[in-house]
Write a protein that holds these residues in place. Structure first.
Motif, PDB file in Angstrom:
ATOM      1  N   PRO B  41     -10.468   1.859   9.449  1.00 35.04           N
ATOM      2  CA  PRO B  41      -9.557   0.832   8.927  1.00 35.04           C
ATOM      3  C   PRO B  41      -8.268   0.706   9.744  1.00 35.04           C
ATOM      4  CG  PRO B  41      -9.713   2.695   7.411  1.00 35.04           C
ATOM      5  CD  PRO B  41     -10.742   2.899   8.453  1.00 35.04           C
ATOM      6  N   TYR B  68      -9.155  -1.837   3.787  1.00 33.62           N
ATOM      7  CA  TYR B  68      -8.959  -0.399   3.609  1.00 33.62           C
ATOM      8  C   TYR B  68      -9.896   0.176   2.559  1.00 33.62           C
ATOM      9  CZ  TYR B  68      -6.457   4.011   3.041  1.00 33.62           C
ATOM     10  OH  TYR B  68      -6.115   5.332   2.976  1.00 33.62           O
ATOM     11  N   ALA B 311      -7.556   6.016  -1.778  1.00 29.91           N
ATOM     12  CA  ALA B 311      -7.222   4.871  -0.933  1.00 29.91           C
ATOM     13  C   ALA B 311      -6.332   3.915  -1.708  1.00 29.91           C
ATOM     14  CB  ALA B 311      -8.496   4.158  -0.481  1.00 29.91           C
ATOM     15  N   THR B 328      -3.032   4.248   8.314  1.00 32.68           N
ATOM     16  CA  THR B 328      -3.372   2.924   7.792  1.00 32.68           C
ATOM     17  C   THR B 328      -2.217   2.338   6.994  1.00 32.68           C
ATOM     18  OG1 THR B 328      -5.565   3.854   7.534  1.00 32.68           O
ATOM     19  CG2 THR B 328      -5.209   1.675   6.639  1.00 32.68           C
TER      20      THR B 328
END
Lengths: 321, 500
Positions: B41, B68, B311, B328
């Motif tokens: 990602p 993501y 996440a 990320t």
């Protein structure tokens, strides 16, 4: 395969050298590459995108932004220093790549003065002297008094070379002695300031506007000589320490030997943008001061800044590489 | 009920045709890069950043967030079917997921992974909505000593969880820490281990290391086996887990969600650590720990729930404090800044459209992902049946695009190639790259926080044990180490990893 290609690319070079003046009339003849020597999302990147979008319309050309981050802006600056001086490659640089790096790196692979021609300033970015909400001081006088009464007991934070230089000079001028904590970035230092783990720092308005609105941090002074529109009640440091001014800045440079006509054309396009009301308001809202100059003014300013940054970084005890 | 009004408002923003389209685009792309090993990602976000300039802030963040968490779904497919983590965070899923596939239960494993992820995603979305405001103060109570101890804890976990000898994983962690030191010293600005190479002046990008160690090295290692890979792409049927399976995974999914939500919020945590931690906990609470590594369904459900929850909750520190907890998230921060939004406590009040719109889109995106990953699983599987001679060059090209788009530097491609070579060597030596990567990621922070803690305490090392959070974390680290060094656990550990 390679040789004919090489010839093709060398031919325009030859023509450029011959006909600088002629070229300016047809300029820009293709998209203008704008190197931003910092990562996408950095302040200079935002400014570059804001002004090039509008300047492109008046020049009748498109600007293509390329982020070339690394080594405090050196990598991108060196690329522009060696680019074709035809106005189709320019750099939106800052006090790092075009002033401070002369001190920071013993072997800089480009000369911030000789390898470039100044085009125009874009913004001046002052810092704010900010204290944690619980520190019992309301203005610079009280702050200096409090820090001296608590000699060596206060802590301050810094997350980049600009804030390091700024606070170091401030302390040298006022005789404050406090302990420095280093952070990888300014926002991290701001968090510790919010939590009261450090007592003060200098930081640009953009990074703390939210916290100031919430009243969780207090700005005592601004390091430019003029106040920010967004903070009419925050006086310049110069009110307390005469002539004090430490600012970051963003400016446009082109490779040395770029024809003067081309530089003037670029200068006019950018200066027009910087005088537009929406642009002024937008920059002020982010805590930046629009900084339109002539090429000569920028050149003189740059020389003065190189001297000042050298002094500040020496005071801060930053080691040269 | 404020929450209901806010969420309703969020949904009204998220369901506009434009936002739905970009949400779908994001999660589809996320699944794709999740399925493809190597490209992650962070690299994808880096590639797409320029595209967001033409979009509104909320639309671009909906898309980027979709990539993501979408990749968390896709990563498990590859892990289960070809025993290669599609994403770093699905490393753990290979342990039992692939074993399930070997036992003809690939369908159930994929189903459990998707269902676990969806359940976790839904809960985590609620967690973000409910706790983002109050949690901002928890994150605020993390100072330098707490961060340091948290990172020690994380590294200890990485060592304990690595398969193979403890000494090797310790070596890998230390090596990772050392490579993480390349670049300027935080206190003096002095450059370390850069050997005059300008491209090293800012240190090595984590994407470079990750792509080299995981993508490049993996491809080289896989080439050794030729085309005779053992994949179970044809054996996928019966995606819906049985009633017994479902009963079995409820508790693991909930535990995984809780662990993931918690670790996602903490810096340095995130999906990778969350999945590792969830797997360990499952082994701990299981009646028969020896089933793990042999295709235990809990070993798929819990880590998959944990990585997806992690996440999503990693958006909490970003949105409430402007602190990115991973590479990320740092790119997300960059995207927000470029849009003129300063991530911080005021996002909630100043840009409620953005905050609640994005949260609502997470739920919608998770629902889309279940559809993408269950009924349409065939498409992704077909992607994995593409012969290596086509798949590998394609992945390498994508990797190189991602690498050059980081900073527009060819150097990063070369550096990744070096790490690829190193990764292959390590693979041959039986050393795991995961502890190396964690050491590399956490190393600079570990050093920085250690030094800052000592500066702010004026040199007094007792801060690490007088601060309660820090003390608890250090105690937990010591306990973890003691357990592994202790003979009983060492035996257990050897058994667990014998298969892997």
């Amino acid at each position: 395969m390679i040789r004919p290609l090489l010839k093709l690319t060398l031919l325009p070079t030859f023509l450029t050298v011959l006909s600088g003046g002629l070229l300016a009339q047809g300029y820009p003849s293709k998209p203008i590459k704008v190197i931003v020597p910092f990562a996408a999302g950095a302040i200079s990147d935002g400014v570059a995108r804001l002004v090039t979008e509008r300047a492109g319309k008046s020049l009748g050309a498109s600007f293509v932004i390329e982020n070339k981050a690394g080594a405090n802006g050196s990598i991108g600056a060196r690329e522009v220093a060696r680019a074709q001086p035809d106005g189709h490659t320019i750099i939106v640089s800052s006090n790092s790549a075009h002033a401070a790096n002369l001190y920071l790196y013993k072997e800089l692979n480009y000369d911030p003065v000789q390898d470039f021609v100044p085009v125009t300033g874009l913004t001046k970015n002052p810092h704010l002297v900010v204290v944690r909400a619980g520190l019992p001081v309301q203005d610079m006088q009280q702050f200096i008094g409090h820090a001296k009464a608590n000699d060596g007991k206060l802590s301050w934070g810094t997350g980049n070379s600009g804030s390091l230089a700024n606070a170091s000079l401030l302390m040298a001028r006022t005789g404050i002695n406090a302990v420095r904590a280093n952070y990888r970035s300014q926002p991290q230092a701001v968090v510790d300031l919010l939590a009261g783990r450090i007592d003060f720092m200098t930081v640009d308005y953009f990074n703390i506007s939210e916290h100031m609105a919430a009243g969780t941090l207090r700005a005592l002074a601004v390091t430019s000589k003029t106040r920010l529109q967004a903070l009419p009640n925050v006086p310049p440091v110069a009110d307390t320490i005469p002539d004090y001014e430490v600012i970051g800045w963003i400016a446009v440079f082109a490779p040395a030997k770029t024809p003067a006509e081309v530089v003037d054309k670029l200068n006019k396009a950018f200066v027009d943008v910087l005088n537009a009301k929406e642009v002024v308001d937008h920059m002020q809202g982010l805590g930046m001061l629009p900084f339109p100059t002539t090429p000569a003014e920028l050149g003189a300013f740059q020389k003065q800044q190189i001297a000042q940054w050298t002094e500040m970084l020496t005071l801060a005890g930053v080691e040269r590489e | 009920m404020d929450l209901v009004t806010h969420l309703a408002h969020g949904f009204s923003i998220a369901v506009t045709p434009l936002n739905l389209t970009y949400c779908l685009f994001g999660v589809t792309l996320g699944t794709l890069i999740g399925v493809l090993p190597g490209i992650g990602p962070a690299a994808t976000l880096a590639m797409l950043l320029p595209m967001t300039f033409s979009l509104s802030p909320v639309t671009s963040l909906i898309m980027l967030a979709g990539i993501y968490y979408g990749s968390q779904y896709g990563g498990s497919t590859t892990a289960i079917l070809i025993n290669t983590p599609g994403e770093a965070s699905s490393v753990v899923t290979t342990l039992d997921g692939y074993q399930m596939a070997r036992r003809g239960r690939a369908g159930a494993a994929l189903g459990v992974a998707a269902i676990g992820s969806f359940a976790a995603g839904s809960v985590a979305t609620l967690v973000v909505a409910l706790f983002a405001p109050p949690l901002s103060s928890v994150a605020l109570s993390f100072g330098a000593p707490e961060y340091f101890s948290l990172m020690v804890f994380g590294l200890m976990g990485a060592m304990v969880l690595a398969s193979g000898s403890l000494l090797r994983s310790l070596g890998m962690v230390l090596l990772g820490l050392a490579v993480g030191l390349v670049g300027p010293d935080i206190n003096s600005g002095k450059l370390r281990f850069t050997y005059g190479i300008e491209d090293l002046f800012d240190g090595i990008n984590v994407v470079v290391v990750a792509m080299g160690l995981f993508a490049f090295a993996e491809i080289v290692a896989n080439l050794e086996h030729g085309e005779k890979r053992e994949t179970f792409t044809k054996a996928v049927r019966g995606l819906l887990p049985s009633r017994e399976d479902l009963k079995r995974i409820i508790a693991p999914v909930l535990r995984g969600t809780a662990i993931g939500s918690l670790l996602g919020v903490l810096p340095g945590g995130g999906p990778l650590l969350a999945s590792f931690a969830a797997y360990t906990v499952e082994k701990k609470v299981a009646d028969d720990a020896s089933r793990f590594g042999q295709g235990a369904i809990e070993g798929v459900a819990a880590p998959e729930a944990a990585n997806n929850a992690g996440a999503q909750t990693s958006f909490i520190p970003l949105l409430t404090l402007g602190i990115p907890t991973s590479a990320t998230m740092a790119l997300m921060l960059g995207a927000m800044t470029m849009q003129g939004i300063n991530p911080g406590p005021q996002v909630l009040t100043k840009s409620p459209d953005l905050f609640w719109g994005m949260i609502a889109s997470m739920w919608i995106g998770n629902a889309m992902l279940v559809i993408l990953n269950l009924p349409l699983i065939g498409i992704w599987i077909r992607l994995l049946t593409v012969p290596y001679r086509l798949l590998y060059p394609a992945i390498l090209v994508f990797c190189c695009i991602g690498l050059t788009s980081l900073d527009n530097r060819v150097f990063d491609v070369h550096a990744a190639a070096v790490f690829g070579l190193a990764g292959y060597l390590l693979f041959k030596l039986g050393c795991e790259p995961a502890p190396f990567l964690l050491g590399f990621i956490l190393g600079p922070g570990l050093e920085e926080n250690l030094r800052r803690a000592l500066v702010l305490s004026r040199g007094d090392p007792s801060v690490f044990i007088t601060q309660p959070i820090s003390a608890a974390l250090l105690l937990a680290s010591v306990a973890m180490l003691a357990m592994v060094v202790g003979p009983a656990v060492r035996k257990w550990r050897t058994e667990v990893f014998r298969e892997g």
